[in-house]
Design a protein around this motif. Structure first.
Motif: not given
Lengths: 178, 198
Positions: B20-21, B23-25, B27-28
């Motif tokens: 999840l981290t 994927l989040g990074l 997207l950012v």
């Protein structure tokens, strides 16, 4: 938080798998029969839309901002889903003992409420910090606070905690409002 | 050894958190890159070009077969990895049996259920323990035990803690003949039963 993490992981995994399946399907279909209409995804329409929008348009900017916010939320969720247990000392090699912050708060609250002059208390606890907010009708903060600090310190000292949490006590008393 | 008992405290969420981290990074980074291009920091000309750049489209049209092959491979990869991630997240935590003796002509196994029942019964005999739950965790090669104990409100936590190794786990160790059984114990305090005011 962990349940949210698990469910979200499953949903994202399924979404990625579905996107991959659609991609394979459409590419294979377009390769085999180039003149036919697409199967499920209207990609020719998307293509014409994308070739008209430029990078500085408002739609692209807002989408980019949305991506940044979504990404930060996901990273935040992953960061918050860590362990919060309070470690107790190992009674023997190969045995790990933990308790929950809620249990620690309950234990401290039980002793604080039983103390003389305390009419109510709210306690929050973590492995690092125990916060007590006590209410008293009879005593003011100056007399009750050191006693409660000592009491909570003794309660925590009686537990085989690996790390002694810091204690902060606030007393809410009508006597102080005069 | 003690790392195994520490790992048994709770089901690991490291894979999910890492994924999840990442994927989040991702997207950012994608969002920031789009903003940078749109703001014209990579050239004002670039900012005014369409998202689907004609140069890229031309290149893809020239190498159509290669592009299609790459797209197929990426799609299959996404399908397999996505399903794997979803299945890992939804999978039940395993309850391995405890293999005590594994020689050529004999095999002695304690089933996960039997071990859990024995530990639970022993733990519930400890004073101040109102409820207990036990299960095996980990893999068949490196099994461990997770024992959850609910204590009566006002219980002497230190006394229970001292009893743990001597009575509960000591008995399990001697009865099953294992010198060591990595164990994670979760102590929970129950709320006092409120007295009803009439």
């Amino acid at each position: 938080m962990r349940v949210v993490l698990r469910v979200l992981s499953a949903l994202i995994g399924l979404a990625v798998a579905a996107a991959g399946a659609l991609l394979v399907l459409e590419v294979a279909w377009a390769w085999a029969r180039p003149d036919d209409a697409p199967l499920a995804v209207p990609w020719p329409r998307w293509r014409s839309t994308l070739s008209e929008v430029d990078w500085s348009s408002d739609g692209v900017r807002w989408t980019a901002v949305g991506l940044v916010v979504l990404g930060l939320l996901l990273a935040l969720l992953a960061a918050l889903a860590g362990r919060r247990e309070v470690r107790l000392a190992d009674p023997a090699p190969g045995i790990t003992v933990v308790t929950s912050p809620r249990s620690l708060a309950r234990l401290v609250g039980h002793h604080v409420r039983a103390a003389d002059g305390v009419s109510g208390a709210a306690v929050t606890a973590s492995a690092r910090h125990v916060r007590v907010r006590a209410t008293s009708r009879m005593r003011d903060e100056a007399t009750l606070r050191p006693r409660l600090r000592e009491l909570v310190g003794n309660v925590l000292g009686g537990l085989p905690l690996v790390r002694r949490p810091r204690v902060s006590v606030v007393v809410d008393s009508p006597k102080d409002r005069r | 050894m003690s790392r195994r008992s520490t790992a048994a405290v709770t089901r690991s969420a490291l894979g999910e958190r890492g994924g999840l981290t990442a994927l989040g990074l991702l997207l950012v980074l994608a969002g920031v890159a789009a903003l940078v291009v749109g703001a014209g920091w990579l050239g004002t000309f670039r900012a005014r070009r369409p998202l689907l750049d004609p140069i890229a489209v031309d290149w893809l049209a020239e190498h159509a077969d290669l592009a299609r092959a790459i797209a197929l491979v990426l799609g299959l990869l996404a399908l397999v990895l996505g399903l794997r991630w979803a299945l890992l997240a939804l999978r039940q935590e395993p309850r391995p049996d405890l293999v005590l003796d594994h020689t050529a002509d004999s095999e002695l196994t304690v089933t996960a259920g039997a071990l859990a029942d024995a530990l639970r019964a022993d733990a519930e005999a400890v004073p101040d323990v109102t409820r207990a739950r036990a299960r095996t965790v980990g893999s068949a090669d490196a099994p461990a035990v997770r024992l959850s104990l609910w204590l009566r409100d006002g219980a002497d936590v230190r006394a229970v803690w001292e009893e743990l190794d001597r009575t509960v786990l000591g008995r399990a160790r001697s009865s099953f003949g294992t010198p060591s059984l990595p164990t994670a114990v979760r102590l929970e305090l129950e709320t006092a039963e409120r007295q009803r005011v009439r």
